[in-house]
Design a protein around this motif. Structure first.
Motif, PDB file in Angstrom:
ATOM      1  N   THR A  24       1.194  -1.182   0.360  1.00 56.81           N
ATOM      2  CA  THR A  24       0.222   0.027  -0.170  1.00 56.81           C
ATOM      3  C   THR A  24       0.957   1.234  -0.220  1.00 56.81           C
ATOM      4  N   PHE A  25       0.891   1.716  -0.581  1.00 55.37           N
ATOM      5  CA  PHE A  25       1.110   3.317  -0.767  1.00 55.37           C
ATOM      6  C   PHE A  25       0.548   4.578  -0.932  1.00 55.37           C
ATOM      7  N   ASP A  26       0.782   6.116  -0.911  1.00 60.41           N
ATOM      8  CA  ASP A  26      -0.454   6.890  -1.592  1.00 60.41           C
ATOM      9  C   ASP A  26       0.511   7.997  -2.746  1.00 60.41           C
ATOM     10  N   VAL A  27      -0.245   8.614  -3.519  1.00 58.01           N
ATOM     11  CA  VAL A  27       0.971   9.715  -4.063  1.00 58.01           C
ATOM     12  C   VAL A  27       0.086  10.920  -4.032  1.00 58.01           C
ATOM     13  N   LYS A  28       0.129  12.251  -4.115  1.00 56.15           N
ATOM     14  CA  LYS A  28      -0.539  13.144  -4.050  1.00 56.15           C
ATOM     15  C   LYS A  28       0.007  13.690  -6.058  1.00 56.15           C
ATOM     16  N   ASN A  29      -1.090  13.735  -6.784  1.00 54.65           N
ATOM     17  CA  ASN A  29      -0.819  14.625  -7.758  1.00 54.65           C
ATOM     18  C   ASN A  29      -1.395  15.915  -7.631  1.00 54.65           C
ATOM     19  N   GLY A  30      -1.113  17.003  -7.432  1.00 58.20           N
ATOM     20  CA  GLY A  30      -1.625  18.102  -7.693  1.00 58.20           C
ATOM     21  C   GLY A  30      -2.764  18.035  -6.300  1.00 58.20           C
ATOM     22  N   ILE A  31      -4.021  18.394  -6.702  1.00 58.65           N
ATOM     23  CA  ILE A  31      -5.232  18.681  -5.266  1.00 58.65           C
ATOM     24  C   ILE A  31      -5.376  16.962  -4.882  1.00 58.65           C
TER      25      ILE A  31
ATOM     26  N   HIS B  68      -4.279   9.683  -4.739  1.00 57.70           N
ATOM     27  CA  HIS B  68      -4.513   8.374  -4.761  1.00 57.70           C
ATOM     28  C   HIS B  68      -4.053   7.466  -3.875  1.00 57.70           C
ATOM     29  N   THR B  69      -4.426   6.428  -3.631  1.00 63.67           N
ATOM     30  CA  THR B  69      -4.648   5.253  -2.526  1.00 63.67           C
ATOM     31  C   THR B  69      -4.510   3.952  -3.450  1.00 63.67           C
ATOM     32  N   PHE B  70      -3.104   3.194  -3.259  1.00 61.63           N
ATOM     33  CA  PHE B  70      -2.587   2.602  -3.890  1.00 61.63           C
ATOM     34  C   PHE B  70      -2.393   1.187  -3.286  1.00 61.63           C
ATOM     35  N   ARG B  71      -3.565   0.139  -3.375  1.00 65.76           N
ATOM     36  CA  ARG B  71      -3.099  -1.154  -2.664  1.00 65.76           C
ATOM     37  C   ARG B  71      -3.127  -2.469  -3.864  1.00 65.76           C
ATOM     38  N   ILE B  72      -1.968  -2.922  -3.667  1.00 61.37           N
ATOM     39  CA  ILE B  72      -1.309  -4.195  -4.952  1.00 61.37           C
ATOM     40  C   ILE B  72      -1.771  -5.418  -3.796  1.00 61.37           C
ATOM     41  N   ALA B  73      -2.153  -6.149  -4.439  1.00 62.58           N
ATOM     42  CA  ALA B  73      -2.735  -7.619  -3.885  1.00 62.58           C
ATOM     43  C   ALA B  73      -1.396  -8.490  -4.813  1.00 62.58           C
ATOM     44  N   VAL B  74      -0.644  -9.298  -4.422  1.00 62.26           N
ATOM     45  CA  VAL B  74       0.731 -10.426  -4.978  1.00 62.26           C
ATOM     46  C   VAL B  74       0.779 -11.749  -4.640  1.00 62.26           C
ATOM     47  N   GLY B  75       0.163 -12.455  -5.521  1.00 63.12           N
ATOM     48  CA  GLY B  75       0.098 -13.641  -5.425  1.00 63.12           C
ATOM     49  C   GLY B  75       1.314 -14.400  -5.641  1.00 63.12           C
ATOM     50  N   LYS B  76       1.064 -15.181  -5.553  1.00 61.52           N
ATOM     51  CA  LYS B  76       2.380 -16.601  -5.806  1.00 61.52           C
ATOM     52  C   LYS B  76       2.895 -16.342  -6.489  1.00 61.52           C
ATOM     53  N   ARG B  77       2.245 -16.218  -7.971  1.00 59.53           N
ATOM     54  CA  ARG B  77       3.410 -16.032  -9.501  1.00 59.53           C
ATOM     55  C   ARG B  77       3.328 -15.424  -9.897  1.00 59.53           C
TER      56      ARG B  77
ATOM     57  N   ALA C 212      -0.750  -9.773  -9.999  1.00 62.40           N
ATOM     58  CA  ALA C 212      -0.910  -8.698  -9.177  1.00 62.40           C
ATOM     59  C   ALA C 212      -2.293  -8.638  -9.636  1.00 62.40           C
ATOM     60  N   SER C 213      -3.191  -7.813  -7.964  1.00 61.01           N
ATOM     61  CA  SER C 213      -4.651  -6.584  -7.944  1.00 61.01           C
ATOM     62  C   SER C 213      -4.490  -5.746  -7.911  1.00 61.01           C
ATOM     63  N   VAL C 214      -4.575  -4.909  -8.520  1.00 58.08           N
ATOM     64  CA  VAL C 214      -4.207  -3.409  -7.990  1.00 58.08           C
ATOM     65  C   VAL C 214      -5.886  -2.398  -7.268  1.00 58.08           C
ATOM     66  N   PHE C 215      -6.280  -2.075  -6.506  1.00 63.29           N
ATOM     67  CA  PHE C 215      -7.076  -1.321  -6.388  1.00 63.29           C
ATOM     68  C   PHE C 215      -6.888  -0.105  -6.528  1.00 63.29           C
ATOM     69  N   VAL C 216      -7.094   1.206  -6.842  1.00 66.00           N
ATOM     70  CA  VAL C 216      -6.831   3.024  -6.982  1.00 66.00           C
ATOM     71  C   VAL C 216      -8.054   3.432  -6.063  1.00 66.00           C
TER      72      VAL C 216
END
Length: 188
Positions: free
Chosen positions: A140-147, A150-159, A162-166
């Motif tokens: 998980t991480f956040d980025v600020k782009n102007g005003i 975005h909060t990113f949540r990346i779920a990474v599987g064994k191989r 991945a799925s990224v929820f923004v």
């Protein structure tokens, strides 16, 4: 053709003997198959553990990228991104992000919105959580782009799939499905 009683009895006895041999062969084949299924299961488990270890090392090293092959906007249907350029490159706490966006952008988020989610710079609140038993990493991480934030949540599987929820302050949330891989390009 006439057979004597003792000849018929001998033929029946030979057939019983052959049937017994075939049953023994079939049963031993079953044991061999059962053992090979267990061996195959162990081999698959070992391969999954090895793949998860490699992906974990790549992510924990801090230099990797996500490439999406599909996106699912909130309330929408799945959209293929195979022919669309996209990436999330992370290296040394910095990110280079370009993801196409399909969805609603709120008017309060500003007039000069990019069509996609674009960002270059330092990330905030970067964390990695590992679930070894499930062979899964959550980044998980956040980025600020102007005003907009975005909060990113990346779920990474064994191989490495991945799925990224923004979740964004100025847009509907969106999900991207793809894979994690090594990056050779430096993030500025």
């Amino acid at each position: 053709m006439r057979f004597a009683f003792w000849e018929i009895a001998q033929i029946i006895s030979i057939m019983k003997y052959m049937l017994g041999i075939m049953v023994c062969i079939a049963m031993s084949g079953y044991q061999i198959t059962a053992q090979s299924k267990e061996a195959k299961h162990e081999q698959r488990k070992e391969n999954a553990d090895t793949a998860f270890k490699a992906i974990s090392e790549l992510v924990l090293n801090g230099s990797y990228q996500f490439v999406a092959d599909r996106t699912i906007p909130t309330g929408g249907t799945s959209i293929s991104l195979v022919t669309n350029s996209n990436h999330i490159k992370l290296q040394d706490g910095k990110a280079d992000i370009y993801l196409p966006y399909f969805g609603v952008i709120y008017s309060g988020a500003g007039y000069n919105h990019e069509a996609g989610i674009k960002f270059k710079g330092q990330v905030d609140e970067y964390t990695i959580a590992a679930e070894d038993g499930k062979r899964r990493l959550t980044i998980t991480f956040d980025v600020k782009n102007g005003i907009e934030v975005h909060t990113f949540r990346i779920a990474v599987g064994k191989r490495g799939y991945a799925s990224v929820f923004v979740r964004s302050s100025g847009r509907n949330s969106i999900t991207y499905d793809g894979y994690i891989k090594s990056t050779e390009d430096r993030v500025n």
